[in-house]
Scaffold this motif. Sequence first.
Motif, PDB file in Angstrom:
ATOM      1  N   THR A 100      51.632  35.843  39.241  1.00 21.14           N
ATOM      2  CA  THR A 100      51.702  35.937  40.698  1.00 21.14           C
ATOM      3  C   THR A 100      50.703  36.979  41.210  1.00 21.14           C
ATOM      4  O   THR A 100      50.217  37.813  40.444  1.00 21.14           O
ATOM      5  N   ASN A 101      50.441  36.922  42.506  1.00 21.20           N
ATOM      6  CA  ASN A 101      49.595  37.951  43.131  1.00 21.20           C
ATOM      7  C   ASN A 101      50.445  38.943  43.917  1.00 21.20           C
ATOM      8  O   ASN A 101      49.979  39.542  44.883  1.00 21.20           O
ATOM      9  N   GLN A 102      51.691  39.111  43.480  1.00 23.86           N
ATOM     10  CA  GLN A 102      52.598  40.013  44.195  1.00 23.86           C
ATOM     11  C   GLN A 102      52.129  41.461  44.132  1.00 23.86           C
ATOM     12  O   GLN A 102      52.292  42.210  45.093  1.00 23.86           O
ATOM     13  N   HIS A 103      51.538  41.851  43.006  1.00 19.29           N
ATOM     14  CA  HIS A 103      51.102  43.232  42.830  1.00 19.29           C
ATOM     15  C   HIS A 103      49.592  43.384  42.666  1.00 19.29           C
ATOM     16  O   HIS A 103      49.056  44.475  42.805  1.00 19.29           O
ATOM     17  N   THR A 104      48.913  42.287  42.341  1.00 18.91           N
ATOM     18  CA  THR A 104      47.467  42.354  42.087  1.00 18.91           C
ATOM     19  C   THR A 104      46.764  41.177  42.739  1.00 18.91           C
ATOM     20  O   THR A 104      47.240  40.044  42.673  1.00 18.91           O
ATOM     21  N   GLN A 105      45.614  41.452  43.357  1.00 18.51           N
ATOM     22  CA  GLN A 105      44.790  40.383  43.920  1.00 18.51           C
ATOM     23  C   GLN A 105      43.765  39.969  42.870  1.00 18.51           C
ATOM     24  O   GLN A 105      43.016  40.796  42.348  1.00 18.51           O
ATOM     25  N   TYR A 106      43.744  38.693  42.537  1.00 23.00           N
ATOM     26  CA  TYR A 106      42.812  38.186  41.539  1.00 23.00           C
ATOM     27  C   TYR A 106      41.559  37.650  42.220  1.00 23.00           C
ATOM     28  O   TYR A 106      41.618  37.112  43.322  1.00 23.00           O
ATOM     29  N   LEU A 107      40.434  37.809  41.534  1.00 21.79           N
ATOM     30  CA  LEU A 107      39.155  37.387  42.101  1.00 21.79           C
ATOM     31  C   LEU A 107      38.675  36.052  41.557  1.00 21.79           C
ATOM     32  O   LEU A 107      37.981  35.311  42.253  1.00 21.79           O
ATOM     33  N   THR A 108      39.044  35.756  40.327  1.00 26.06           N
ATOM     34  CA  THR A 108      38.534  34.528  39.705  1.00 26.06           C
ATOM     35  C   THR A 108      39.660  33.758  39.018  1.00 26.06           C
ATOM     36  O   THR A 108      40.695  34.327  38.640  1.00 26.06           O
ATOM     37  N   ILE A 109      39.419  32.474  38.836  1.00 28.60           N
ATOM     38  CA  ILE A 109      40.366  31.629  38.107  1.00 28.60           C
ATOM     39  C   ILE A 109      40.419  32.058  36.644  1.00 28.60           C
ATOM     40  O   ILE A 109      41.480  31.992  36.003  1.00 28.60           O
ATOM     41  N   ASP A 110      39.304  32.505  36.120  1.00 26.30           N
ATOM     42  CA  ASP A 110      39.239  32.920  34.719  1.00 26.30           C
ATOM     43  C   ASP A 110      40.203  34.069  34.441  1.00 26.30           C
ATOM     44  O   ASP A 110      40.848  34.106  33.383  1.00 26.30           O
TER      45      ASP A 110
END
Length: 332
Positions: free
Chosen positions: A282-292
């Motif tokens: 999930t992105n509850q605590h971290t923002q992801y930049l890529t699908i990888d």
Amino acid sequence: MLRIGDISEKGPVVSLTTKSSEVNTLFENYPHLEGIVVAVENKPVGLVMKAQFYRKISSKYGFDLFMGRPIELVMDTTPLIVDYYDEITKVSSHAMNRSQEKLYDYVVVTRQHELCGIVSIKNLLIKLAEIQVNKAMYTNPLSGLPGNVLIEKKMLDYLSNSNQPFSLLYIDLDHFKEYNDIYGFNKGDLLLKEISSILSKVILNMELSNTFVGHIGGDDFVVILPHHGFHQICQLIITEFNIRLKHYYHETDWKNKFIYAKDRNGQHNKIPLVSLSIAVVTNQHTQYLTIDEISKIAANVKKECKKHVGSCYICHDAIKPNCCEKETIITH
């Protein structure tokens, strides 16, 4: 999503007071013209299709009765009128459900209640065929679920909107290879179709409109939820899976809770029944930049899942990279 307005085109428009003789002239001067919209202050109030127009005009006394009088006496006062932003598939369903005599009439398109254009049934069917071809190109042929291209597109949509919460469920079948070896590929394919049915029932039928279910390939599936409330969803998936799984085993194997088969080392062993491993990111605590980034985390969490006996789901806590939030559900 393709909108009906995207394929609408301009056509001739007449007013309520336009005489039928003038409409007749338009049809004669433009042989390929199939219909004409009747509008008042750019708001559609009727439709005149060529075939129906000449049917009325050619009836007994029709020419004398209608030709010199306003078109409103001849027009259809209840044409199919749709909004520019309506989905093409939705509009096609409405169009095909019309009575036989109206089946090939124009679809009238409005935007903010004003006339925008028309769509012929021919063009509508052509576009629908294109949609179906494109869908077939990008869906898994076994499950009918969106494949990798559409999965990637959906993930990029979420990643481009940092304010949109999401939970990604990476779902994998444990001991599926051994099941195929014993029960055969046909039965294995049926089990994969059953998984897609379960996911469609639990996710698409019960969840929000922005949910997504995809088939990566083989025994790997993905679910994307537009929120962080994944616990109940994972539990429902596993519960439904357990109910249906019984029908894919012989009674003796189901009672034993294992089958005799060659393991991955080529040795005959007791192999547990097929189970689900659900890795949650999930992105509850971290923002992801890529699908990888997400894929690597999901792969690591899946390894943790596979250490458990039976079906389970585990959510990765990005704040503590070495810790996972675990929820194990034994189903056998």
